[in-house]
Design an enzyme around this catalytic site. Structure first.
Site, PDB file in Angstrom:
ATOM      1  N   GLN A  89      45.859  31.393  39.654  1.00  0.00           N
ATOM      2  CA  GLN A  89      46.244  32.162  40.838  1.00  0.00           C
ATOM      3  C   GLN A  89      47.394  31.460  41.559  1.00  0.00           C
ATOM      4  O   GLN A  89      47.373  30.245  41.742  1.00  0.00           O
ATOM      5  CB  GLN A  89      45.053  32.319  41.780  1.00  0.00           C
ATOM      6  CG  GLN A  89      43.914  33.145  41.217  1.00  0.00           C
ATOM      7  CD  GLN A  89      44.193  34.644  41.249  1.00  0.00           C
ATOM      8  OE1 GLN A  89      45.292  35.097  41.566  1.00  0.00           O
ATOM      9  NE2 GLN A  89      43.178  35.431  40.903  1.00  0.00           N
TER      10      GLN A  89
ATOM     11  N   TYR B 106      36.494  37.775  31.173  1.00  0.00           N
ATOM     12  CA  TYR B 106      37.902  37.431  31.409  1.00  0.00           C
ATOM     13  C   TYR B 106      37.958  36.075  32.124  1.00  0.00           C
ATOM     14  O   TYR B 106      38.649  35.903  33.129  1.00  0.00           O
ATOM     15  CB  TYR B 106      38.614  38.482  32.269  1.00  0.00           C
ATOM     16  CG  TYR B 106      38.589  39.899  31.749  1.00  0.00           C
ATOM     17  CD1 TYR B 106      39.523  40.339  30.809  1.00  0.00           C
ATOM     18  CD2 TYR B 106      37.660  40.822  32.214  1.00  0.00           C
ATOM     19  CE1 TYR B 106      39.505  41.645  30.345  1.00  0.00           C
ATOM     20  CE2 TYR B 106      37.636  42.133  31.757  1.00  0.00           C
ATOM     21  CZ  TYR B 106      38.558  42.536  30.825  1.00  0.00           C
ATOM     22  OH  TYR B 106      38.547  43.839  30.377  1.00  0.00           O
TER      23      TYR B 106
ATOM     24  N   GLU C 178      36.294  34.874  26.897  1.00  0.00           N
ATOM     25  CA  GLU C 178      37.753  34.945  26.996  1.00  0.00           C
ATOM     26  C   GLU C 178      38.325  35.075  25.581  1.00  0.00           C
ATOM     27  O   GLU C 178      37.791  34.494  24.634  1.00  0.00           O
ATOM     28  CB  GLU C 178      38.291  33.677  27.681  1.00  0.00           C
ATOM     29  CG  GLU C 178      39.789  33.518  27.706  1.00  0.00           C
ATOM     30  CD  GLU C 178      40.488  34.654  28.427  1.00  0.00           C
ATOM     31  OE1 GLU C 178      41.318  35.315  27.771  1.00  0.00           O
ATOM     32  OE2 GLU C 178      40.201  34.868  29.618  1.00  0.00           O
TER      33      GLU C 178
ATOM     34  N   ASP D 283      36.871  39.867  36.201  1.00  0.00           N
ATOM     35  CA  ASP D 283      38.198  39.737  36.815  1.00  0.00           C
ATOM     36  C   ASP D 283      39.246  40.165  35.785  1.00  0.00           C
ATOM     37  O   ASP D 283      39.908  39.334  35.168  1.00  0.00           O
ATOM     38  CB  ASP D 283      38.431  38.287  37.263  1.00  0.00           C
ATOM     39  CG  ASP D 283      39.737  38.124  38.031  1.00  0.00           C
ATOM     40  OD1 ASP D 283      40.367  39.142  38.386  1.00  0.00           O
ATOM     41  OD2 ASP D 283      40.160  36.967  38.261  1.00  0.00           O
TER      42      ASP D 283
ATOM     43  N   CYS E 267      43.194  42.928  41.027  1.00  0.00           N
ATOM     44  CA  CYS E 267      44.486  42.799  41.708  1.00  0.00           C
ATOM     45  C   CYS E 267      45.207  44.140  41.802  1.00  0.00           C
ATOM     46  O   CYS E 267      46.362  44.197  42.214  1.00  0.00           O
ATOM     47  CB  CYS E 267      45.376  41.784  40.977  1.00  0.00           C
ATOM     48  SG  CYS E 267      45.758  42.236  39.269  1.00  0.00           S
TER      49      CYS E 267
END
Length: 522
Positions: free
Chosen positions: A282, A311, A334, A382, A409
């Site tokens: 981030q 994720y 992942e 996410d 997001c």
């Protein structure tokens, strides 16, 4: 329908998800960049469309109370920011309304939306920057692209980045220009230097510099390293990224370290991370820590809970929750092998023995859980900006956690995913926007979804014979249903999910279609 160059009077009443002000003339929405809610304007129509239009400000007749003077010299031309002309409090309110509008319009969800959680920093907050490079009067310059274009606006002082990153990139341009390096031309595919990529660790203050080049090497790499490290003592590593592909993808897959370890050490919510140029992290660390703290509180796992982190990247979210709450097990999933290795190493450094990480997609993980008979109580999801794909949502239905903490997001894809999950028996709680990207229209949102408690709900039995079912609906094949959902909702669904929905609604599925092989299947 408007005409091009037509002048209209317009009052701005909202801000769209791309940062444009929106007003309505004769009921038709007009999108106006760099306008503010409450502005009364004369607007020139520059792009009339069927049912809407884009305009530019010709004259401000009455300014909004939210207006402020932009503090950036290139703001009117640059596409890096779009909300620098309004008060920060107005920006936070606008982002709350963007999330609310997306959930209502796209998801059909009338759920509460909390006030946007502000960023601790609204200037120089980015720990990563990717500067495109261009030539201005024969001089290599960094900058950012103009809105909706790849025309570069040269600037050595972007207010979103720490001053040290601006100075390092500007100096790198001078050193490389002295070595005869030319900027890459996208149209012709010629030139060497494409971008200057930089990271800065909030933990150590160290900086990574990564020139992205259309070739295999720089003219004099040793001299470049010597000059840059002499000027900037915080520069702990220099990595060359090779990207010879045509198009606008910034980073190539191949990296070569010129100086230092090739990675930075940083920390998020007490979780150690190793950052290469290709690592996801981030960009606003203090604000992201606020986001993850909210996610942890929503998850609130107990000592008997198994937590799934989909994720998961380098495991930051799941490990930050495991650090805060005693849990039975953390499983991260992942698809990027290097990220899975980083996540396992981070867990080892934190001394966590009850964590494991799978290199798999969500569907593969769901199959493995079923084979092992594992029950997952809580899932943290996410996804990337495009949201969850059909396979991931399908996997969530198969795993059936009691709680899902969704982080997104993109309010539009969040609304679409929540709509699907809520239709499958989950209830969405309050949505909380968190501002990780001040002065831009982007916003992160976190929502808790909980499974319905059947003891607190009334079951209603429907007799399908009494319903008016058309011949087309009764004979719809799985392929017809998939095509319909894809066209109407832009969502790919699997035969498994269709069969689950049909069975839930009492529709005929087929005697053995997708039934569990377990004797004690729920």
């Amino acid at each position: 329908m408007f005409l091009k160059n037509q002048i209209i009077e317009l009052t701005i009443d909202s801000i769209s998800n791309d940062g444009n002000g929106v007003g309505r003339a004769d009921g038709i929405p007009v999108f106006v960049p760099r306008s503010a809610v409450g502005d009364r304007l004369l607007v020139r129509i520059v792009r009339p469309k069927q049912g809407y239009a884009y305009g530019i400000i010709e004259q401000i007749l009455e300014p909004s109370a939210d207006r402020v003077e932009p503090d950036c010299k290139v703001y009117k031309r640059c596409g890096g920011c779009s909300l620098r002309h309004i008060r920060y409090e107005a920006e936070l309110h606008a982002k709350q309304e963007i999330v609310r509008a997306a959930l209502s319009r796209i998801g059909g969800l009338e759920i509460p939306v909390a006030s946007t959680v502000p960023s601790p920093q609204i200037a120089a907050y980015r720990n990563k920057v990717q500067f495109p490079v261009c030539e201005v009067d024969g001089e290599l310059r960094i900058g950012l692209y103009a809105r909706r274009s790849h025309a570069l606006v040269a600037s050595d002082n972007c207010l979103l980045q720490p001053e040290l990153l601006n100075q390092t990139a500007a100096s790198a341009c001078k050193v490389l220009q002295a070595q005869g390096v030319r900027a890459y031309d996208e149209l012709r595919g010629k030139g060497l230097l494409r971008h200057l990529f930089l990271r800065r660790s909030g933990l150590t203050g160290e900086v990574m510099l990564c020139p992205v080049i259309n070739g295999k090497r720089l003219p004099d790499e040793d001299e470049f390293v010597r000059q840059m490290t002499r000027q900037f003592p915080a520069l702990s590593t220099i990595v060359l990224n090779i990207n010879r592909s045509r198009g606008n993808v910034i980073l190539g897959k191949q990296c070569r370290t010129l100086f230092g370890p090739g990675v930075l050490r940083d920390e998020m919510c007490g979780v150690p991370v190793r950052l290469s140029p290709l690592s996801f992290f981030q960009i606003n660390t203090p604000a992201a820590e606020k986001l993850y703290e909210i996610a942890a509180e929503l998850a609130s796992p107990g000592p008997d809970d198994r937590l799934l982190d989909l994720y998961c990247g380098a495991g930051t979210i799941g490990l930050s929750i495991a650090r805060r709450y005693p849990i039975r097990e953390l499983i991260g999933v992942e698809v990027v092998p290097s990220a899975v290795q980083d996540a396992a190493e981070n867990a080892r450094m934190m001394g966590f023995a009850n964590c494991r990480f799978l290199c798999s997609d969500a569907g593969g993980a769901a199959g493995e859980f079923a084979a092992q008979g594992l029950t997952v109580n809580i899932a943290v999801v996410d996804p990337p900006r495009k949201g969850c794909d059909g396979a991931t949502l399908d996997a969530l239905f198969r795993i059936a956690p009691e709680k899902i903490v969704m982080i997104s997001c993109n309010p539009a894809s969040l609304a679409r995913d929540l709509k699907v999950l809520c239709s499958a028996g989950y209830t969405a709680g309050c949505a909380t926007p968190v501002d990780l990207f001040p002065r831009t229209p982007h916003v992160e949102t976190v929502v808790l979804l909980s499974k319905l408690n059947t003891k607190q709900h009334i079951e209603v039995e429907l007799n399908l014979d009494e319903l008016d079912l058309t011949a087309a609906e009764s004979k719809a094949t799985y392929d017809v249903i998939k095509a319909y959902v894809l066209e109407k909702y832009d969502l790919k669904v699997s035969s498994l999910y269709i069969s689950q929905v049909k069975r839930k609604c009492g529709l005929e599925v087929g005697q053995n279609y997708n039934l569990s092989k377990k004797e004690d299947a729920k």
